[in-house]
Design a protein around this motif. Structure first.
Motif, PDB file in Angstrom:
ATOM      1  N   PHE A  35      13.224 -98.460  62.351  1.00 18.61           N
ATOM      2  CA  PHE A  35      13.868 -97.166  62.614  1.00 18.61           C
ATOM      3  C   PHE A  35      13.063 -96.050  61.960  1.00 18.61           C
ATOM      4  O   PHE A  35      12.765 -95.021  62.586  1.00 18.61           O
ATOM      5  CB  PHE A  35      15.307 -97.168  62.084  1.00 18.61           C
ATOM      6  N   ALA A  36      12.677 -96.245  60.693  1.00 17.76           N
ATOM      7  CA  ALA A  36      11.897 -95.236  59.980  1.00 17.76           C
ATOM      8  C   ALA A  36      10.525 -95.035  60.613  1.00 17.76           C
ATOM      9  O   ALA A  36      10.047 -93.906  60.746  1.00 17.76           O
ATOM     10  CB  ALA A  36      11.745 -95.631  58.511  1.00 17.76           C
ATOM     11  N   VAL A  37       9.897 -96.122  61.028  1.00 16.87           N
ATOM     12  CA  VAL A  37       8.576 -96.051  61.661  1.00 16.87           C
ATOM     13  C   VAL A  37       8.649 -95.277  62.975  1.00 16.87           C
ATOM     14  O   VAL A  37       7.788 -94.440  63.286  1.00 16.87           O
ATOM     15  CB  VAL A  37       8.014 -97.467  61.896  1.00 16.87           C
ATOM     16  N   LEU A  50       3.810-104.935  62.121  1.00 15.53           N
ATOM     17  CA  LEU A  50       4.036-106.381  62.003  1.00 15.53           C
ATOM     18  C   LEU A  50       3.507-106.909  60.678  1.00 15.53           C
ATOM     19  O   LEU A  50       4.122-107.787  60.062  1.00 15.53           O
ATOM     20  CB  LEU A  50       3.356-107.122  63.162  1.00 15.53           C
ATOM     21  N   GLU A  51       2.376-106.378  60.232  1.00 14.34           N
ATOM     22  CA  GLU A  51       1.789-106.837  58.972  1.00 14.34           C
ATOM     23  C   GLU A  51       2.676-106.484  57.783  1.00 14.34           C
ATOM     24  O   GLU A  51       2.706-107.208  56.783  1.00 14.34           O
ATOM     25  CB  GLU A  51       0.391-106.227  58.790  1.00 14.34           C
ATOM     26  N   VAL A  52       3.426-105.372  57.889  1.00 14.79           N
ATOM     27  CA  VAL A  52       4.364-105.022  56.820  1.00 14.79           C
ATOM     28  C   VAL A  52       5.585-105.939  56.853  1.00 14.79           C
ATOM     29  O   VAL A  52       6.047-106.420  55.813  1.00 14.79           O
ATOM     30  CB  VAL A  52       4.802-103.545  56.941  1.00 14.79           C
ATOM     31  N   GLN A 115      11.311 -98.180  52.777  1.00 16.42           N
ATOM     32  CA  GLN A 115       9.924 -98.640  52.828  1.00 16.42           C
ATOM     33  C   GLN A 115       9.157 -97.959  53.968  1.00 16.42           C
ATOM     34  O   GLN A 115       7.986 -97.618  53.834  1.00 16.42           O
ATOM     35  CB  GLN A 115       9.859-100.162  52.985  1.00 16.42           C
ATOM     36  N   GLY A 116       9.833 -97.735  55.097  1.00 12.16           N
ATOM     37  CA  GLY A 116       9.179 -97.122  56.240  1.00 12.16           C
ATOM     38  C   GLY A 116       9.082 -95.610  56.161  1.00 12.16           C
ATOM     39  O   GLY A 116       8.154 -95.014  56.707  1.00 12.16           O
TER      40      GLY A 116
END
Length: 206
Positions: A35-37, A50-52, A115-116
């Protein structure tokens, strides 16, 4: 690539997959993070997010798992920009037991959101000539959407300070989360453009 509609079966598939990877986010954390991304003025490509969510996989995922993640991303993006965002997590409490409250899913969603969003929130909130009302809206929205990531004793202290039970505070904050989530992407877009750090032409806002 035809992106599938995200189904309860996909959710169960991703929950099981993520639980099998020790360093991975949970599904609620992934949902908050995405959502944040999706609201970010600095969009990430698939391999970056995906790596996160699943570190050290270098994007090497089973095709079905990858399709499920893409379906999740598309579902959140569609809600954010078209149909209206709905929180995928809820408070768990018993109506007949006012002291029982399970915040785990909300806590994980908020952790993922922070985090995002933290990097672009910090950047935008430090713009010196940002309109005061917009800055206050940004700070309030960010605090609300990350509320349940606070430590339990902090939440308890806030409840006591406001003469509320923890259940009452949690219900109130959960409702605010839903309200702020609906307009968060639009708020970020407005602030990002006004900040001068980004332009509408540079970004992929819908």
């Amino acid at each position: 690539m035809q992106i599938p509609a995200f189904t309860p079966e996909h959710a169960q598939q991703l929950s099981t997959f993520l639980a099998s990877h020790g360093q991975a986010m949970t599904l609620p954390q992934s949902q908050g993070y995405l959502f944040a991304v999706i609201c970010s003025p600095e969009p990430l490509d698939v391999h970056q997010w995906l790596e996160v969510i699943i570190p050290d996989t270098q994007g090497q995922l089973d095709e079905q798992v990858l399709f499920a993640f893409m379906g999740l991303y598309h579902q959140i993006s569609e809600q954010v920009y078209e149909t209206g965002f709905k929180l995928p997590v809820s408070l768990k409490h018993h109506d007949d037991n006012d002291s029982y409250l399970d915040l785990d899913d909300c806590q994980m969603w908020c952790q993922g959101f922070i985090q995002g969003a933290q990097a672009y929130y910090n950047k935008l909130s430090q713009v010196t000539d940002l309109d005061t009302a917009l800055l206050e809206a940004l700070q309030t929205a960010y605090a609300s959407l990350g509320f349940f990531a606070l430590e339990a004793d902090v939440i308890a202290a806030i409840a006591k300070q406001n003469n509320l039970s923890e259940v009452q505070l949690a219900q109130s904050q959960y409702e605010l989360m839903g309200d702020f989530a609906l307009g968060f992407a639009e708020l970020i877009e407005i602030i990002a453009v006004q900040s001068g750090l980004y332009s509408e032409e540079d970004e992929n806002w819908s």
